[in-house]
Design a protein around this motif. Sequence first.
Motif, mmCIF file in Angstrom:
data_model
loop_
_atom_site.group_PDB
_atom_site.id
_atom_site.type_symbol
_atom_site.label_atom_id
_atom_site.label_comp_id
_atom_site.label_asym_id
_atom_site.label_seq_id
_atom_site.Cartn_x
_atom_site.Cartn_y
_atom_site.Cartn_z
ATOM 1 N N ASN A 230 44.393 63.444 112.266
ATOM 2 C CA ASN A 230 44.942 62.277 111.567
ATOM 3 C C ASN A 230 45.907 61.348 112.713
ATOM 4 N N GLN A 231 46.229 60.198 112.409
ATOM 5 C CA GLN A 231 47.032 59.515 113.440
ATOM 6 C C GLN A 231 48.465 59.809 113.250
ATOM 7 N N THR A 232 49.060 59.858 114.412
ATOM 8 C CA THR A 232 50.587 60.155 114.079
ATOM 9 C C THR A 232 51.446 59.048 113.677
ATOM 10 N N VAL A 233 52.019 59.180 112.659
ATOM 11 C CA VAL A 233 52.816 57.776 112.098
ATOM 12 C C VAL A 233 54.222 58.297 111.879
ATOM 13 N N HIS A 234 55.164 57.047 112.118
ATOM 14 C CA HIS A 234 56.635 57.312 112.224
ATOM 15 C C HIS A 234 57.051 57.144 110.872
ATOM 16 N N ALA A 235 57.552 58.128 109.866
ATOM 17 C CA ALA A 235 58.118 57.793 108.740
ATOM 18 C C ALA A 235 59.616 57.551 108.886
ATOM 19 N N PHE A 236 60.040 56.751 107.754
ATOM 20 C CA PHE A 236 61.730 56.557 107.904
ATOM 21 C C PHE A 236 62.180 56.464 106.530
ATOM 22 N N GLU A 237 63.360 56.728 106.168
ATOM 23 C CA GLU A 237 64.180 56.380 104.842
ATOM 24 C C GLU A 237 65.430 56.147 105.157
ATOM 25 N N ALA A 238 66.093 55.168 104.496
ATOM 26 C CA ALA A 238 67.581 54.831 104.810
ATOM 27 C C ALA A 238 67.887 54.428 103.441
ATOM 28 N N GLU A 239 69.319 54.763 102.906
ATOM 29 C CA GLU A 239 69.998 54.231 101.809
ATOM 30 C C GLU A 239 70.614 53.178 102.120
ATOM 31 N N SER A 240 70.835 52.008 101.251
ATOM 32 C CA SER A 240 71.698 51.043 101.291
ATOM 33 C C SER A 240 72.889 51.469 100.811
ATOM 34 N N LEU A 241 73.925 51.267 101.622
ATOM 35 C CA LEU A 241 75.387 51.537 101.123
ATOM 36 C C LEU A 241 76.349 50.216 100.746
ATOM 37 N N ALA A 242 76.973 50.071 99.864
ATOM 38 C CA ALA A 242 77.905 48.954 99.456
ATOM 39 C C ALA A 242 79.029 49.116 100.428
#
Length: 265
Positions: A230-242
């Motif tokens: 499969n194609q290599t993809v770049h996953a990401f996750e970020a949390e918005s902080l107040a």
Amino acid sequence: MIINDLTITSLETITAFDITTGAYRFTLDELQSAKIANTQDKTDITGKGGRKLNSLKKNKAVVVSGTNGLVSGGLLELQTGSEFENKDSAPVKWTDYLTISGDTSKTSYKAIGTSGNEVETVYIKNADGTLGTKLTQNASAAEGKFTYDPATKILVFNEGDFEDGTEIIVYYIRNVEADVLENVSDTYSEKCKLYIDAFAEDKCNNIYRVQFYIPRADFSGNFDFDMGDNQTVHAFEAESLAGACGAGGALWTYTVFGANAEDAA
């Protein structure tokens, strides 16, 4: 302008900037997907017999996640907390598939290491492609031993041990000029400002630009690189902080404007 219901038709880019200096960090422009997940906790206030009288709402949270079709160096820096360094000399492991002729062979590149031990191993290749006899470097060629000259890259084997055309596999370390990112164990993911840009369309086919602004996105250091068929993809996750500087309590800002809007007065 009164905004009607919109359909987001095209996800364009996610761009990151440093929170403190405003310096550009990276752009994700081959987005396969992106999601903004909003949550909040609700606690019911009850009375006699468990009747619900009201509810207490708190702890709003926003998580941005998605995948990019290309591996992003800037995103990697943010996720690991490290920076790429351009090195004139970076060691890499190399594999050569060679043949012996006249009791000699030659590596494609210069092997490095302690003097007299530059080439880690040489294996004779079996007819079925597997690794056979293991040979080691020595000061002089002998049975099961070979010599190596880093200046000429010449391997010399014991006279008469191998027929011309014998296939060998050589493993060694060579130096290359490269950009290097070290994922250091005690350095962690960072925060940044995020701008998510998209195109949208209303029921009357009017085109709009949509921008989500997240003033303080805390990136997760958890991510995967799927490799193989499969194609290599770049996953990401970020949390918005107040509490971002100048943003008050905003977790994100949603701005909609005409695709060809002029500058405001």
